[in-house]
Write an enzyme that holds these catalytic residues in place. Structure first.
Site, short mmCIF file in Angstrom:
data_model
loop_
_atom_site.label_atom_id
_atom_site.label_comp_id
_atom_site.label_asym_id
_atom_site.label_seq_id
_atom_site.Cartn_x
_atom_site.Cartn_y
_atom_site.Cartn_z
NE ARG A 1 -28.85 -9.92 1.21
CZ ARG A 1 -29.05 -8.97 2.12
NH1 ARG A 1 -29.58 -7.81 1.75
NH2 ARG A 1 -28.72 -9.15 3.38
CB SER B 1 -26.26 -16.01 2.76
OG SER B 1 -25.81 -15.65 4.05
CD GLU C 1 -28.28 -13.75 -0.31
OE1 GLU C 1 -27.19 -13.24 -0.64
OE2 GLU C 1 -28.74 -13.68 0.84
#
Length: 372
Positions: A195, A268, A364
């Site tokens: 990520r 998420s 995130e």
């Protein structure tokens, strides 16, 4: 490149180190559009109050050099803005939001099996995935229904259901603000990590303008991720195709994740934490049902959703800031939550997980107007 089955590397155009490229203004390109005190609320999937001192929308990448030299940008914070699906505005942006809207798609390499497809950064991600499937190409089907744009995909190194975008990127075209020129970065030069990418770590330097993807006409389906096989069986599929895998992924996502158009969210919210093997082993001894995955020599990846659920946060609500009742990893705006309220809830959740499991969670989404 990171783990998993990579795409065919015998693509028709060999990878090259970062190199200058030209950006030519197209005849059809329209002039950049500037908006002062821009309301960005409807442009973000969290649907929290969001404003920027300026918004500039650029449909033609050839206009980008002049835009970046504009005095309204000089010395101001620049936020490169895609679909707004990975942003949390905790305060207004006292700077410029730059939205690249060019969405042209073209095949730039084809040897009969290996195909390189180039897409403008403003193209909607799911629409692009569906377009590649319509061309008979495989490689992106596991990444179906992820919100956002093509340009955001390499920045965040998006991933789902056993596939991450670094396995499919052939090259990224970007404007290098430090060098004052456009460059083309091969996938190995993008600094991809979980990520993460150099575009994210060096967010003030790069403006992604287009992305090339290495895809294939020969399906190499990734079916090992939990849930895909079961969903295909539910669909009555005996011989999966890329399009059917895409449909299965869409069905899974719709069953688990709230629709941002109905309930504001950014998917998420937390990354799955990666911890030393001995730490993971100790947690598994205490919690035998805890999911754990290999993450390289000496490391294990844990499920952030499981940790949050085990800490009792699934379905929690503080006013209109809450956690989705069906998925503990998703923070939601029930209507009138502010970004600051969602950030405060996220910090409480992370503190609870740290106290109970000794595991640090990281967000995130990019947080605008505050630090984590």
């Amino acid at each position: 490149m990171r783990g998993g089955d990579p795409p065919p590397q015998g693509s028709p155009q060999p990878r090259q180190p970062a190199q200058p490229v030209s950006i030519a203004a197209s005849e059809a390109g329209s002039a950049p559009r500037w908006t002062r005190d821009a309301d960005l609320t409807a442009r973000t999937s969290f649907r929290v109050p969001a404003r920027a001192a300026w918004l500039v929308e650029v449909s033609d990448a050839g206009s980008l050099p002049a835009v970046l030299e504009d005095p309204r940008i000089a010395g101001a914070e620049l936020l490169v803005f895609g679909g707004g699906s990975n942003l949390l505005f905790a305060a207004p942006l006292d700077g410029v939001a730059l939205a690249l809207t060019g969405d042209a798609v073209e095949v730039v390499g084809d040897d009969g099996d290996h195909v390189v497809v180039r897409a403008g950064t403003g193209h909607g991600w799911h629409g692009f995935v569906q377009h590649t499937l319509s061309l008979g190409l495989s490689g992106l089907e596991n990444l179906s229904l992820i919100p956002g744009t093509v340009g955001a995909a390499p920045i965040q190194n998006i991933g789902a259901y056993g596939v991450e975008i670094d396995q499919r990127v052939h090259a990224v075209e970007a404007w290098d603000r430090d060098a004052g020129r456009p460059v083309r970065l091969a996938a190995d030069d993008c600094g991809f990590a979980y990520r993460d990418s150099r575009f994210k770590r060096e967010s003030g330097r790069w403006v992604v303008t287009a992305v090339e993807f290495a895809l294939s006409r020969t399906p190499r389906l990734q079916l090992g991720y939990a849930g895909i096989g079961a969903e295909l069986a539910t669909m009555g599929v005996v011989e999966p195709t890329p399009a059917l895998v895409s449909e299965a992924v869409c069905r899974i996502r719709r069953s688990k994740l709230p629709d941002p158009a109905v309930l504001g969210n950014a998917g998420s919210f937390f990354k799955n934490p990666i911890v030393p093997e001995d730490h993971a082993a100790a947690l598994l001894d205490a919690h035998p049902g805890m999911p754990s995955f290999a993450a390289g020599p000496g490391w294990r990846k844990l499920s952030a959703g499981w940790l949050i659920d085990a800490a009792g946060w699934k379905g929690h609500r503080d006013g209109d800031a809450g956690v989705a009742p069906g998925h503990a990893l998703v923070l939601v705006n029930h209507g009138q939550a502010s970004g600051a309220e969602l950030l405060a809830l996220a910090r409480r959740i992370a503190g609870s997980v740290q106290a109970r499991f000794g595991v640090a969670l990281e967000p995130e989404p990019r947080i605008v107007g505050a630090s984590w």
